[in-house]
Design an enzyme around this catalytic site. Sequence first.
Site, mmCIF file in Angstrom:
data_model
loop_
_atom_site.group_PDB
_atom_site.id
_atom_site.type_symbol
_atom_site.label_atom_id
_atom_site.label_comp_id
_atom_site.label_asym_id
_atom_site.label_seq_id
_atom_site.Cartn_x
_atom_site.Cartn_y
_atom_site.Cartn_z
ATOM 1 N N THR A 131 73.413 89.718 28.504
ATOM 2 C CA THR A 131 74.454 88.739 28.780
ATOM 3 C C THR A 131 75.344 88.561 27.543
ATOM 4 O OG1 THR A 131 73.066 86.858 28.115
ATOM 5 C CG2 THR A 131 72.988 87.534 30.432
ATOM 6 N N TYR A 151 74.114 72.641 18.529
ATOM 7 C CA TYR A 151 73.864 74.081 18.570
ATOM 8 C C TYR A 151 72.438 74.379 18.132
ATOM 9 C CZ TYR A 151 74.029 78.985 17.071
ATOM 10 O OH TYR A 151 73.771 80.321 16.892
#
Length: 286
Positions: free
Chosen positions: A37, A177
């Site tokens: 991906t 993150y």
Amino acid sequence: MGTAAKHRVWLMLAAAILSGQAWTMDMKLDNKLALVTGSTAGIGYASARALLREGARVIVNGRTQEAVDAAIATLKKETGRTALGFAGDMSTAEAANRVFAAYPDVEILVNNVGVFSAKPFEQTTDADWESIFQLNVMSGVRLSRLYLSGMRTRNWGRIIFISSESGLQIPVESIHYGMTKSAQIAVARGLAELMAGTAVTVNSILPGPTKSRGVSTFIERAVAQGQSEKELEKKFFEERRPTSLIKRFADPDEVASLVAYVASPLSSATTGAALRVEGGVVKSAF
């Protein structure tokens, strides 16, 4: 091995070195079907290229068909092999279901897609947390859930999460993150435990600062404004990542070589691991 046989081996090795031949390891990936991906650039692209070179059939993924087609064309030039393609936003369940319908027999799943966003904690909204979690974490969760049954039935498979050293050392400039990268490590370990006793392995790989598309773009802009790339890199590691042992950005290919190994049958005893390729940024031997 007798003395004469050893002598012949050393002569062959010396001849190969002198002739410039490269000694390569067969990763035994011929015809394995891999989905990477977020593979139109950066670590994802480098991983797709490494797997193609090792003989795997690779599905390239990006948000747009244009980006996917461009990556496939470039990979063809670089490897001589034609990748498959899938355009879709992997932060959505709809895209995950579509890629599974199109390619139900994926044997190697590289959950690479993700985004980095630097933002002060006080200014990070609920929407910021939700969007980064959907892309960085839930994309891999959904795809792993879809493909795990087939891997279990075949009793072979590889699931790899591209996490980050930021999952161990949460960056204050991007706490949301760092949270997603810690979550990936946790999911990978849990899935590895779930697959105990099978030939399905699940691992996370933790790159450090890498010259991905975002970093390269930042460097290009700085150079255009008159800054030296070398000085910019030096300053970054002095001020932002002083614990780095290599004192430079890694190349995506340096991460991709580990991805290719972990994806291969040769890595059958490696599972449940958080494998670091972060240049020594994490100040720990363990």
